[in-house]
Design an enzyme around this catalytic site. Structure first.
Site, PDB file in Angstrom:
ATOM      1  N   LYS A 184       0.855  -1.188   0.000  1.00 29.29           N
ATOM      2  CA  LYS A 184       0.000   0.000   0.000  1.00 29.29           C
ATOM      3  C   LYS A 184       0.894   1.242   0.000  1.00 29.29           C
ATOM      4  CE  LYS A 184      -1.739   2.463   3.104  1.00 29.29           C
ATOM      5  NZ  LYS A 184      -1.417   3.678   2.313  1.00 29.29           N
ATOM      6  N   GLU A 260      10.470   1.201   9.882  1.00 25.37           N
ATOM      7  CA  GLU A 260      11.424   2.266   9.545  1.00 25.37           C
ATOM      8  C   GLU A 260      10.702   3.580   9.790  1.00 25.37           C
ATOM      9  OE1 GLU A 260      14.494   1.820   8.796  1.00 25.37           O
ATOM     10  OE2 GLU A 260      14.630  -0.255   8.121  1.00 25.37           O
ATOM     11  N   CYS A 294      13.955  10.871   5.903  1.00 24.20           N
ATOM     12  CA  CYS A 294      14.096  10.463   7.305  1.00 24.20           C
ATOM     13  C   CYS A 294      15.546  10.614   7.747  1.00 24.20           C
ATOM     14  CB  CYS A 294      13.639   9.026   7.473  1.00 24.20           C
ATOM     15  SG  CYS A 294      14.462   7.931   6.316  1.00 24.20           S
TER      16      CYS A 294
HETATM   17  P1  NAD Z   1       2.918   8.517   7.360  1.00 24.58           P
HETATM   18  O1  NAD Z   1       3.217   7.795   8.624  1.00 24.58           O
HETATM   19  O2  NAD Z   1       1.907   9.604   7.415  1.00 24.58           O
HETATM   20  O3  NAD Z   1       2.421   7.499   6.246  1.00 24.58           O
HETATM   21  C1  NAD Z   1       3.191   6.378   5.863  1.00 24.58           C
HETATM   22  C2  NAD Z   1       2.260   5.361   5.250  1.00 24.58           C
HETATM   23  O4  NAD Z   1       1.349   4.904   6.240  1.00 24.58           O
HETATM   24  C3  NAD Z   1       1.407   5.881   4.097  1.00 24.58           C
HETATM   25  O5  NAD Z   1       1.264   4.842   3.136  1.00 24.58           O
HETATM   26  C4  NAD Z   1       0.082   6.164   4.770  1.00 24.58           C
HETATM   27  O6  NAD Z   1      -1.004   6.103   3.875  1.00 24.58           O
HETATM   28  C5  NAD Z   1       0.025   5.020   5.758  1.00 24.58           C
HETATM   29  N1  NAD Z   1      -0.849   5.245   6.906  1.00 24.58           N
HETATM   30  C6  NAD Z   1      -1.121   6.414   7.539  1.00 24.58           C
HETATM   31  N2  NAD Z   1      -1.984   6.194   8.556  1.00 24.58           N
HETATM   32  C7  NAD Z   1      -2.269   4.864   8.569  1.00 24.58           C
HETATM   33  C8  NAD Z   1      -3.087   4.016   9.377  1.00 24.58           C
HETATM   34  N3  NAD Z   1      -3.785   4.503  10.391  1.00 24.58           N
HETATM   35  N4  NAD Z   1      -3.110   2.711   9.087  1.00 24.58           N
HETATM   36  C9  NAD Z   1      -2.396   2.193   8.086  1.00 24.58           C
HETATM   37  N5  NAD Z   1      -1.606   2.938   7.278  1.00 24.58           N
HETATM   38  C10 NAD Z   1      -1.536   4.258   7.518  1.00 24.58           C
HETATM   39  O7  NAD Z   1       4.320   9.042   6.817  1.00 24.58           O
HETATM   40  P2  NAD Z   1       4.597   9.906   5.515  1.00 24.58           P
HETATM   41  O8  NAD Z   1       4.174  11.314   5.782  1.00 24.58           O
HETATM   42  O9  NAD Z   1       4.084   9.213   4.296  1.00 24.58           O
HETATM   43  O10 NAD Z   1       6.199   9.825   5.440  1.00 24.58           O
HETATM   44  C11 NAD Z   1       7.019  10.662   6.168  1.00 24.58           C
HETATM   45  C12 NAD Z   1       7.545   9.941   7.393  1.00 24.58           C
HETATM   46  O11 NAD Z   1       8.181   8.732   6.994  1.00 24.58           O
HETATM   47  C13 NAD Z   1       8.599  10.730   8.130  1.00 24.58           C
HETATM   48  O12 NAD Z   1       8.388  10.604   9.518  1.00 24.58           O
HETATM   49  C14 NAD Z   1       9.892  10.034   7.731  1.00 24.58           C
HETATM   50  O13 NAD Z   1      10.950  10.191   8.645  1.00 24.58           O
HETATM   51  C15 NAD Z   1       9.447   8.631   7.618  1.00 24.58           C
HETATM   52  N6  NAD Z   1      10.374   7.860   6.778  1.00 24.58           N
HETATM   53  C16 NAD Z   1      11.175   6.947   7.386  1.00 24.58           C
HETATM   54  C17 NAD Z   1      12.094   6.227   6.628  1.00 24.58           C
HETATM   55  C18 NAD Z   1      13.001   5.232   7.272  1.00 24.58           C
HETATM   56  O14 NAD Z   1      13.530   4.405   6.553  1.00 24.58           O
HETATM   57  N7  NAD Z   1      13.210   5.259   8.585  1.00 24.58           N
HETATM   58  C19 NAD Z   1      12.150   6.424   5.244  1.00 24.58           C
HETATM   59  C20 NAD Z   1      11.302   7.360   4.652  1.00 24.58           C
HETATM   60  C21 NAD Z   1      10.403   8.064   5.442  1.00 24.58           C
END
Ligand code: NAD
Length: 490
Positions: A184, A260, A294
């Site tokens: 997803k 992650e 991130c």
């Molecule tokens: P997010 O947590 O808002 O969303 C990530 C994913 O989760 C999306 O696909 C979103 O649709 C889904 N999601 C959101 N709420 C959900 C729920 N209740 N149930 C199931 N799925 C849900 O994050 P974002 O804004 O897309 O990405 C930015 C974040 O990701 C930042 O915090 C960044 O640091 C982190 N990030 C971490 C890494 C890593 O490898 N550590 C890499 C890239 C991004």
């Protein structure tokens, strides 16, 4: 880049859900719009999956699991390798697609095609190196056999900021290990995942092995999957709060998890650092992906004796950056992902300035179409400012100073996150002390970017659990089985 090239590409991206090897509309008939963050214009409408679609994807992944696990590792690896080759042939169109839906400059999008593609190649090679152990037990009465088997169907949830690499970093090891998946992608940037899955299909992937759900209702779509006893694993990349909520849901099914999560990387510059290298490293660690990584350096912790020179030099470089749509020649700063992100970055900068930080350049949103924020440098940021505590996720370089090594370590570790740290020093012994002292899963010494498909990527503390990439990456999708047999020669 001509608009006809863009339109032609967007028309070729499949806009349906991919379930059991078929491109299908949502059973609800609903669709949603994907926007170009540089213009705010709709670039494509695609299927908006419902909970019913999620159940169908779960059925498909479960049905395909046994035959995929029984498929020869070489065959699994070759499908990944063919996908890697196809991706190289179409590198330009994947780069353009990422720029269109996410906004990053084209040169950086090409870099992501290289980085993201490497996971396909790396895990195509790892698929045939899954090994075990065989030995005599300490009592000498039996033989102990340790084997690795695929975990089973996996649910992969990815963020919007690296649309290709976050997908390949999960899909490739899962497939190499013999697991089927439901992926997803984030609703903000789903097109690259759809286009990637079309490549896997072209490379000969059997039906049901990869299933894709694009949806604006993440929680509703995820619930029936996470509560299905046939699911065995959740791999999530995204923000820490969403990760924590999903971990709680995963606990009910005692799922294997890889998480992650967010970061708040310290970037420490000692007084003995090569400042040319530190400035180059800072520009990459901060402004790559418009600061939306991130691994982005969030806090520049600079020795007081070099802080003014460092600040002046980065500010000069930042003033020369070209802001614009990522498809335009020479652009180094594209838009943020949406207007909410612009507002949040603005609040963080205002908070720091109102507490006494000095604004050296930038510090404002850019009027007009799209979601742009000017690249910014602030110095003398007071302790307690929100910008030191939260992930900035934008093009803002914020500087604090220190006077002694212990203070630098204390500042670097004063965060709940622990993904990556960067240290600039010419002193080898000090570098080794920092590697031990800074609480992160990854470190860069005199470099501003550490990501590599051959390296174990992941964090400590609230930055997550597990590692992606490297020799470790495939183990996230394997479970260990131990067997004892009586000594066959006794
Ligand atoms: P997010 O947590 O808002 O969303 C990530 C994913 O989760 C999306 O696909 C979103 O649709 C889904 N999601 C959101 N709420 C959900 C729920 N209740 N149930 C199931 N799925 C849900 O994050 P974002 O804004 O897309 O990405 C930015 C974040 O990701 C930042 O915090 C960044 O640091 C982190 N990030 C971490 C890494 C890593 O490898 N550590 C890499 C890239 C991004």
């Amino acid at each position: 880049m001509s608009t006809s090239t863009e339109n032609d590409l967007l028309a070729r991206v499949k806009g349906g859900l991919f379930i059991a090897g078929q491109w299908v509309p949502s059973e609800s008939g609903k669709t949603f719009d994907v926007l170009d963050p540089a213009t705010g214009n709709v670039i494509k409408s695609i299927a908006d999956a419902s909970a019913t679609d999620a159940r169908a994807a779960m059925d498909a992944a479960a049905a395909a699991q046994d035959s995929w696990a029984a498929t020869a590792p070489r065959v699994r690896g070759e499908i990944l390798r063919r996908t890697f080759d196809l991706l190289q042939e179409r590198a330009d169109e994947f780069a353009l697609l990422m720029t269109l839906e996410m906004g990053k400059p084209l040169a950086e999008a090409r870099g992501e095609v290289t980085y993201g593609g490497e996971f396909l190649r790396w895990f195509s090679e790892e698929a045939v190196r899954i090994s075990g152990r065989y030995g005599t037990n300490p009592e000498g009465t039996g033989r102990m056999i340790v084997t690795q088997r695929p975990v089973g169907p996996c649910y992969l949830v990815t963020p919007w900021n690296f649309p290709l690499a976050m997908a390949t970093r999960k899909i490739a090891p899962a497939l190499a290990a013999g697991c089927t998946v439901i992926i997803k992608p984030a609703a903000l940037t789903p097109l690259t995942t759809l286009h990637l899955v079309a490549l896997l299909e072209e490379a000969g992937l059997p039906k049901g092995v990869v299933n894709v759900l694009t949806s604006t209702s993440s929680a509703q779509v995820s619930e029936p999957i996470l509560s299905d006893h046939r699911l065995r694993k959740l791999s999530f990349t995204g923000s820490t709060p969403v990760g924590v909520a999903l971990l709680k849901q995963a606990a009910d099914g005692v799922l294997r998890t890889s998480m992650e999560l967010g970061g708040n990387a310290p970037f420490v510059v000692f007084d003995d650092a090569d400042l040319d290298k530190a400035v180059d490293g800072a520009m990459i660690a901060k402004f790559r992906n418009i600061g939306q990584a991130c691994t982005a350096a969030n806090r520049f912790i600079v020795h007081e004796s070099v802080a003014d020179e460092f600040a002046a030099r980065v500010a000069e470089r930042v003033k020369a950056m070209k802001v614009g749509r990522g498809t335009e020649e020479g652009v180094t700063i594209g838009p943020l992902i949406d207007d909410k992100a612009v507002a949040k970055v603005g609040e963080l900068v205002s908070d720091a300035v109102s507490r006494g930080a000095t604004l050296l350049t930038g510090g404002h949103a850019i009027d007009g179409e799209g979601s742009f924020y000017a690249p910014t440098v602030i110095a003398g940021v007071p302790a307690g400012s929100d910008i030191l505590i939260e992930e900035i996720f934008g093009p803002v370089l914020s500087i604090v100073t220190f006077s002694g090594e212990n203070e630098a370590v204390r500042l670097a570790n004063s965060t709940e996150y622990g993904l990556v740290g960067y240290v600039f020093t010419r002193d080898l012994a000090r570098a080794h002390r920092m590697i031990d002292a800074i609480d992160t899963g990854m470190m860069g010494i005199n470099v501003g970017v550490v990501s590599n498909a051959a390296a174990p990527f992941g964090g400590l503390k609230q930055s997550g659990l597990g590692r992606e990439g490297g020799a470790e990456g495939i183990h996230e999708y394997l479970s260990t089985k131990y067997t004892l047999i009586p000594d066959p020669t006794a």
